[in-house]
Scaffold this active site. Structure first.
Site, mmCIF file in Angstrom:
data_model
loop_
_atom_site.group_PDB
_atom_site.id
_atom_site.type_symbol
_atom_site.label_atom_id
_atom_site.label_comp_id
_atom_site.label_asym_id
_atom_site.label_seq_id
_atom_site.Cartn_x
_atom_site.Cartn_y
_atom_site.Cartn_z
ATOM 1 N N TRP A 21 12.335 27.608 29.732
ATOM 2 C CA TRP A 21 11.579 26.639 28.933
ATOM 3 C C TRP A 21 12.526 25.522 28.495
ATOM 4 O O TRP A 21 13.579 25.834 27.918
ATOM 5 C CB TRP A 21 10.974 27.357 27.714
ATOM 6 C CG TRP A 21 9.967 26.590 26.942
ATOM 7 C CD1 TRP A 21 9.194 25.561 27.386
ATOM 8 C CD2 TRP A 21 9.613 26.804 25.562
ATOM 9 N NE1 TRP A 21 8.362 25.122 26.380
ATOM 10 C CE2 TRP A 21 8.598 25.862 25.257
ATOM 11 C CE3 TRP A 21 10.034 27.694 24.567
ATOM 12 C CZ2 TRP A 21 8.011 25.792 23.985
ATOM 13 C CZ3 TRP A 21 9.450 27.630 23.312
ATOM 14 C CH2 TRP A 21 8.440 26.687 23.019
ATOM 15 N N ASP A 47 12.489 33.898 34.470
ATOM 16 C CA ASP A 47 11.183 33.652 33.858
ATOM 17 C C ASP A 47 10.856 32.166 33.828
ATOM 18 O O ASP A 47 11.638 31.364 33.338
ATOM 19 C CB ASP A 47 11.182 34.173 32.410
ATOM 20 C CG ASP A 47 9.855 33.893 31.733
ATOM 21 O OD1 ASP A 47 8.870 34.578 32.073
ATOM 22 O OD2 ASP A 47 9.789 32.954 30.910
ATOM 23 N N TYR A 52 5.862 25.006 31.814
ATOM 24 C CA TYR A 52 7.201 24.457 31.566
ATOM 25 C C TYR A 52 7.517 23.223 32.412
ATOM 26 O O TYR A 52 8.688 22.864 32.569
ATOM 27 C CB TYR A 52 8.288 25.533 31.795
ATOM 28 C CG TYR A 52 8.154 26.775 30.933
ATOM 29 C CD1 TYR A 52 7.376 26.782 29.782
ATOM 30 C CD2 TYR A 52 8.815 27.949 31.271
ATOM 31 C CE1 TYR A 52 7.245 27.927 29.002
ATOM 32 C CE2 TYR A 52 8.693 29.100 30.497
ATOM 33 C CZ TYR A 52 7.900 29.076 29.367
ATOM 34 O OH TYR A 52 7.785 30.211 28.606
ATOM 35 N N GLN A 160 5.133 39.907 27.430
ATOM 36 C CA GLN A 160 6.275 39.061 27.041
ATOM 37 C C GLN A 160 6.004 38.493 25.652
ATOM 38 O O GLN A 160 5.009 37.803 25.434
ATOM 39 C CB GLN A 160 6.447 37.935 28.070
ATOM 40 C CG GLN A 160 7.713 37.136 27.805
ATOM 41 C CD GLN A 160 7.940 36.005 28.790
ATOM 42 O OE1 GLN A 160 8.000 34.840 28.406
ATOM 43 N NE2 GLN A 160 8.079 36.333 30.059
ATOM 44 N N TYR A 188 11.165 37.295 24.218
ATOM 45 C CA TYR A 188 11.577 35.895 24.466
ATOM 46 C C TYR A 188 12.239 35.269 23.238
ATOM 47 O O TYR A 188 12.181 35.823 22.152
ATOM 48 C CB TYR A 188 10.413 35.066 25.030
ATOM 49 C CG TYR A 188 9.235 34.742 24.125
ATOM 50 C CD1 TYR A 188 9.346 33.881 23.036
ATOM 51 C CD2 TYR A 188 7.977 35.246 24.421
ATOM 52 C CE1 TYR A 188 8.254 33.543 22.251
ATOM 53 C CE2 TYR A 188 6.860 34.909 23.641
ATOM 54 C CZ TYR A 188 7.017 34.052 22.548
ATOM 55 O OH TYR A 188 5.931 33.717 21.776
HETATM 56 P P1 NAP Z 1 16.520 31.004 23.388
HETATM 57 O O1 NAP Z 1 16.827 31.631 24.695
HETATM 58 O O2 NAP Z 1 16.415 31.839 22.170
HETATM 59 O O3 NAP Z 1 17.564 29.852 23.075
HETATM 60 C C1 NAP Z 1 17.874 28.864 23.998
HETATM 61 C C2 NAP Z 1 18.982 27.992 23.369
HETATM 62 O O4 NAP Z 1 20.160 28.810 23.241
HETATM 63 C C3 NAP Z 1 19.378 26.822 24.250
HETATM 64 O O5 NAP Z 1 19.632 25.729 23.373
HETATM 65 C C4 NAP Z 1 20.670 27.255 24.917
HETATM 66 O O6 NAP Z 1 21.564 26.196 25.167
HETATM 67 C C5 NAP Z 1 21.259 28.135 23.844
HETATM 68 N N1 NAP Z 1 22.147 29.150 24.403
HETATM 69 C C6 NAP Z 1 21.880 30.033 25.403
HETATM 70 N N2 NAP Z 1 22.942 30.821 25.632
HETATM 71 C C7 NAP Z 1 23.910 30.417 24.758
HETATM 72 C C8 NAP Z 1 25.251 30.837 24.524
HETATM 73 N N3 NAP Z 1 25.777 31.855 25.197
HETATM 74 N N4 NAP Z 1 25.971 30.179 23.565
HETATM 75 C C9 NAP Z 1 25.408 29.160 22.856
HETATM 76 N N5 NAP Z 1 24.155 28.718 23.036
HETATM 77 C C10 NAP Z 1 23.407 29.345 23.984
HETATM 78 O O7 NAP Z 1 15.157 30.167 23.444
HETATM 79 P P2 NAP Z 1 13.904 30.025 24.385
HETATM 80 O O8 NAP Z 1 14.219 29.119 25.500
HETATM 81 O O9 NAP Z 1 12.780 29.676 23.474
HETATM 82 O O10 NAP Z 1 13.566 31.504 24.907
HETATM 83 C C11 NAP Z 1 14.030 32.016 26.128
HETATM 84 C C12 NAP Z 1 12.970 32.012 27.201
HETATM 85 O O11 NAP Z 1 11.851 32.809 26.843
HETATM 86 C C13 NAP Z 1 12.321 30.649 27.476
HETATM 87 O O12 NAP Z 1 13.197 29.761 28.131
HETATM 88 C C14 NAP Z 1 11.100 31.046 28.235
HETATM 89 O O13 NAP Z 1 11.423 31.348 29.586
HETATM 90 C C15 NAP Z 1 10.689 32.298 27.457
HETATM 91 N N6 NAP Z 1 9.688 31.996 26.410
HETATM 92 C C16 NAP Z 1 8.418 32.475 26.591
HETATM 93 C C17 NAP Z 1 7.432 32.190 25.667
HETATM 94 C C18 NAP Z 1 6.044 32.714 25.866
HETATM 95 O O14 NAP Z 1 5.109 32.293 25.174
HETATM 96 N N7 NAP Z 1 5.850 33.622 26.803
HETATM 97 C C19 NAP Z 1 7.714 31.415 24.517
HETATM 98 C C20 NAP Z 1 9.030 30.973 24.340
HETATM 99 C C21 NAP Z 1 10.007 31.280 25.290
HETATM 100 P P3 NAP Z 1 21.813 25.539 26.612
HETATM 101 O O15 NAP Z 1 20.465 25.328 27.259
HETATM 102 O O16 NAP Z 1 22.532 24.280 26.269
HETATM 103 O O17 NAP Z 1 22.684 26.454 27.437
#
Ligand code: NAP
Length: 278
Positions: A21, A47, A52, A160, A188
């Protein structure tokens, strides 16, 4: 990288995968490099979703030539989830992802189309080999009951849902339901969608303490906690290859029961409430 059985999908999947995302907001080359680095390091569960935007195209580019290595998941947006709309949405996703099949296809959240219609489309896609399994997302325990009544036992591969250290609502009802019904739980936003506990807070200091004991980072400890038992999976999103490498490094960490109890006390689940979603 640890893996485990993914509900009714009848195969093992890496407990730590990769979200996408907003990955299209980053530099494209960096996003693709991050996904590839993650796959190289075992985070083969990818995922994405039609919701997205450009992300599916980016994933398609990242997995070109290595499709067989990944467990590829995409989602239909509820507005499209009629019987014919779901089939058409899947075809569009397959095109963007440059593949002939999804390993798992999810209803992104429950909308107004009857579940039986969406699930009939999933069955049709499965019979045609376009998807190998299917699941749901953002389903609370009552929704899961409805889904199982509509689909029959043993059909839903995963649910999820939002799950991170500061948001443990799923532990009251949804996680136990999924555990009992052999449904994989894919958490997530494991870093709170950019709201990770600050190191200066009391809970943040506990996280740092445990990290130091393992020669790991606080984020790695968080990921290890979020996949500490069956049937938990997590999908951090990283568009920076170094972030992806750090996240993959959590895949072999094992927390002791005492460490898990300490973290659970530092980040209490709160009272039972409706399933939160982003
Ligand atoms: P998240 O994974 O909790 O956080 C993403 C953020 O964390 C980004 O800014 C990323 O930065 C940073 N990050 C990742 N690894 C890091 C590390 N090792 N050190 C420092 N910063 C780090 O948030 P999310 O994208 O909301 O959730 C993950 C995934 O879940 C989504 O991408 C999506 O595929 C899925 N999702 C699903 C739903 C649903 O309704 N089903 C809703 C929300 C999310 P960088 O990008 O700069 O690396």
């Amino acid at each position: 990288m640890q893996d485990r059985r993914f509900g009714s999908a009848e195969r093992n999947v890496s407990t730590i995968g990769q979200g996408t995302w907003y990955i299209d907001r980053a530099d494209r080359a960096s996003a693709i490099a991050a996904l590839r680095r993650g796959i190289d390091l075992g985070m083969t569960h990818i995922d994405t979703a039609e919701y997205y935007g450009e992300a599916e195209n980016i994933v398609g580019e990242a997995i070109a030539g290595r499709r067989d290595q990944v467990f590829l998941v995409s989602k239909v947006t509820p507005q499209n989830a009629s019987r014919s709309g779901t089939v058409a949405a899947c075809e569009r996703s397959l095109k963007r992802l440059r593949t002939d099949r999804l390993d798992c296809y999810l209803l992104h959240w429950r909308g107004s189309h009857p579940l039986v219609e969406t699930f009939a489309a999933f069955a049709e896609l499965k019979a045609g080999g376009k998807i190998l399994s299917w699941g749901v997302s953002n389903f609370d325990a009552a929704d899961l009951e409805d889904a199982e009544a509509a689909a029959g036992e043993g059909e839903i591969a995963c649910n999820q849902i939002l799950y991170h250290l500061q948001e443990r609502a799923i532990e009251h009802a949804v996680l136990p339901w999924c555990r009992k019904h052999n449904v994989a739980v894919v958490g997530y936003s494991p870093f709170g969608h950019d709201d990770f506990p600050a190191p200066r807070t009391t809970a943040g200091r506990i996280l740092a303490d445990i990290a130091a004991a393992h020669g790991a980072t606080a984020r790695q400890i968080a990921l290890a906690f979020l996949v500490r038992s069956d049937p938990l999976f997590t999908i951090p999103k990283a568009s920076d290859p170094d972030h992806a490498a750090e996240n993959a490094g959590a895949g072999d960490l094992r927390l002791s029961d005492a460490e898990i109890a300490r973290l659970a006390a530092a980040f209490p689940p709160g009272k039972p409430r409706r399933l939160p979603m982003l």
